[in-house]
Design a protein around this motif. Structure first.
Motif, short mmCIF file in Angstrom:
data_model
loop_
_atom_site.label_atom_id
_atom_site.label_comp_id
_atom_site.label_asym_id
_atom_site.label_seq_id
_atom_site.Cartn_x
_atom_site.Cartn_y
_atom_site.Cartn_z
N ARG A 226 37.71 27.57 39.61
CA ARG A 226 39.11 27.82 39.30
C ARG A 226 39.28 28.84 38.18
O ARG A 226 40.32 29.51 38.10
CB ARG A 226 39.83 26.51 38.95
N GLU A 227 38.27 28.98 37.32
CA GLU A 227 38.36 29.98 36.27
C GLU A 227 38.51 31.39 36.85
O GLU A 227 39.16 32.24 36.24
CB GLU A 227 37.13 29.92 35.38
N THR A 233 44.75 36.17 37.27
CA THR A 233 46.16 36.18 36.88
C THR A 233 46.38 36.93 35.57
O THR A 233 47.50 37.37 35.29
CB THR A 233 46.72 34.75 36.72
N GLU A 234 45.33 37.09 34.78
CA GLU A 234 45.46 37.77 33.48
C GLU A 234 45.13 39.25 33.55
O GLU A 234 45.35 39.97 32.57
CB GLU A 234 44.55 37.10 32.45
N LEU A 235 44.60 39.72 34.67
CA LEU A 235 44.07 41.08 34.72
C LEU A 235 45.15 42.15 34.64
O LEU A 235 44.98 43.16 33.95
CB LEU A 235 43.24 41.26 36.01
N PHE A 236 46.26 41.95 35.32
CA PHE A 236 47.30 42.98 35.38
C PHE A 236 48.58 42.48 34.72
O PHE A 236 49.62 42.36 35.35
CB PHE A 236 47.55 43.40 36.82
N ALA A 258 37.56 31.95 27.86
CA ALA A 258 37.90 33.31 27.43
C ALA A 258 36.68 34.22 27.40
O ALA A 258 36.80 35.44 27.64
CB ALA A 258 38.56 33.29 26.06
N GLU A 259 35.50 33.66 27.14
CA GLU A 259 34.28 34.47 27.12
C GLU A 259 33.82 34.81 28.55
O GLU A 259 33.11 35.80 28.75
CB GLU A 259 33.16 33.72 26.39
N ARG A 260 34.20 34.02 29.53
CA ARG A 260 33.78 34.26 30.92
C ARG A 260 34.81 35.05 31.72
O ARG A 260 34.50 35.61 32.77
CB ARG A 260 33.52 32.91 31.61
N ARG A 261 36.04 35.11 31.24
CA ARG A 261 37.16 35.68 31.99
C ARG A 261 36.89 37.09 32.50
O ARG A 261 37.08 37.39 33.69
CB ARG A 261 38.41 35.67 31.11
N VAL A 284 35.59 49.02 34.77
CA VAL A 284 34.35 48.47 35.29
C VAL A 284 33.23 48.65 34.28
O VAL A 284 32.48 47.71 33.97
CB VAL A 284 33.99 49.13 36.64
N ASP A 285 33.10 49.84 33.75
CA ASP A 285 32.01 50.12 32.80
C ASP A 285 32.15 49.31 31.52
O ASP A 285 31.15 48.89 30.92
CB ASP A 285 31.96 51.61 32.49
N GLN A 286 33.38 49.09 31.07
CA GLN A 286 33.58 48.27 29.87
C GLN A 286 33.04 46.86 30.06
O GLN A 286 32.37 46.31 29.17
CB GLN A 286 35.07 48.20 29.53
N ILE A 287 33.32 46.27 31.21
CA ILE A 287 32.85 44.91 31.46
C ILE A 287 31.34 44.88 31.63
O ILE A 287 30.66 43.99 31.10
CB ILE A 287 33.58 44.31 32.69
N ILE A 288 30.81 45.85 32.36
CA ILE A 288 29.36 45.89 32.53
C ILE A 288 28.67 46.00 31.17
O ILE A 288 27.69 45.31 30.88
CB ILE A 288 28.97 47.08 33.42
N GLN A 289 29.20 46.87 30.30
CA GLN A 289 28.61 47.06 28.99
C GLN A 289 28.64 45.76 28.18
O GLN A 289 27.67 45.43 27.47
CB GLN A 289 29.35 48.17 28.23
N ARG A 290 29.71 45.03 28.32
CA ARG A 290 29.86 43.77 27.55
C ARG A 290 28.84 42.73 27.97
O ARG A 290 28.30 42.01 27.11
CB ARG A 290 31.27 43.23 27.70
#
Length: 293
Positions: A226-227, A233-236, A258-261, A284-290
């Motif tokens: 469910r996460e 729902t928070e992306l846009f 919040a750390e997995r979102r 995409v690159d921001q999330i991959i880098q994180r």
């Protein structure tokens, strides 16, 4: 706008009533969405001569699955023809849900979505594949959520990105590292398969009565964590604090959400990259880098 004569005849035979007016609402991924007016009321018709394979049938099954849950208002499937006959059209006909010019009651949506997520299954997946936007969404059952998220969500989008030239060497290597870390990144969470709408953004939530009771349209249904649904729902822009507070009151999320979102939203951002192009590459690159380490 008008309908092809053969399609109009089919729909009028199903409804038992002449169509008085056809209003074009949208066109996407080879299909057209119309609002139909008859003496009985209004109806929604999605149709195409060359649709995505079995997309109408998959959407109809998703709508019926959500309706059977009996939690949120869902359009009733009146008829579905898919695949298209050689000389005709694939289509999905539903009733029209419309509460008028009112706001959706976001507190009710939060409560009811949490109730929907309580509906579970023995594994993660669904009994058929469907679509997320215009791309295939693969739902073959798996017992472990991290494996499902890698093999049924991230890896297919990664392979599609490679085919379309959106996966240069550096991005590919970092994604490979990230995929190897997903099990650790998602570890330590008590979870169960939850019935998800699957494509829950603001455009797929509508008011269905003057009180703003929420209804859902255009699903990409499966049983997942469910996460992943809450993350999208928070992306846009998000659904607003009232929604999230109501959800949390009804069924609190596990610590560390919040750390997995953003990891969950990588799936949707890769999908948008594949559907709409390089404008999504930076996110995409921001999330991959994180998360790649």
């Amino acid at each position: 706008m008008s309908l092809p004569a053969t399609l109009r005849s089919q729909i009028e035979a199903i409804l038992g009533d002449p169509i008085r007016k056809v209003e074009l609402l949208a066109q996407s991924f080879g299909s057209r969405l119309d609002r139909l007016y008859t003496s009985q009321g209004r109806f929604a018709l999605k149709w195409a001569s060359r649709p995505l394979p079995l997309a109408m049938a998959a959407e109809a099954h998703g709508l019926r699955t959500l309706a059977q849950a009996g939690v949120l208002a869902i359009p009733e499937v009146l008829a579905v023809v898919d695949p298209a006959p050689a000389d005709g059209y694939a289509f999905l006909l539903t009733n029209w849900l419309d509460g008028g010019n009112v706001r959706v009651d976001m507190a009710v949506l939060g409560e009811q979505l949490a109730q929907l997520h309580r509906i579970s299954a023995p594994a993660y997946g669904f009994d058929h594949d469907n679509y997320i936007g215009g791309n295939p969404q693969y739902n073959t059952w798996m017992q472990e959520w991290p494996h499902f998220f890698v093999e049924r969500r991230l890896r297919p989008q990664m392979e599609l990105a490679a085919q379309q030239g959106y996966l240069p060497t550096t991005r590919r290597h970092k994604l490979d590292r990230l995929l190897a870390r997903v099990e650790d990144l998602l570890a330590g969470v008590e979870r169960q398969p939850a019935l998800l709408h699957g494509d829950l953004w603001g455009g797929n939530v509508i008011p269905v009565d003057p009180q703003g009771r929420p209804g859902l349209i255009d699903p990409a249904v499966y049983f997942g964590d469910r996460e992943a649904e809450l993350a999208f729902t928070e992306l846009f822009g998000g659904f607003g604090p009232v929604f999230y507070q109501a959800y949390q009151r009804t069924w609190p999320l596990p610590p560390g959400y919040a750390e997995r979102r953003d990891l969950y939203n990588l799936y949707h951002l890769l999908n948008h990259l594949n559907l709409f192009g390089a404008g999504y590459a930076f996110q995409v690159d921001q999330i991959i880098q994180r998360y790649a380490g």
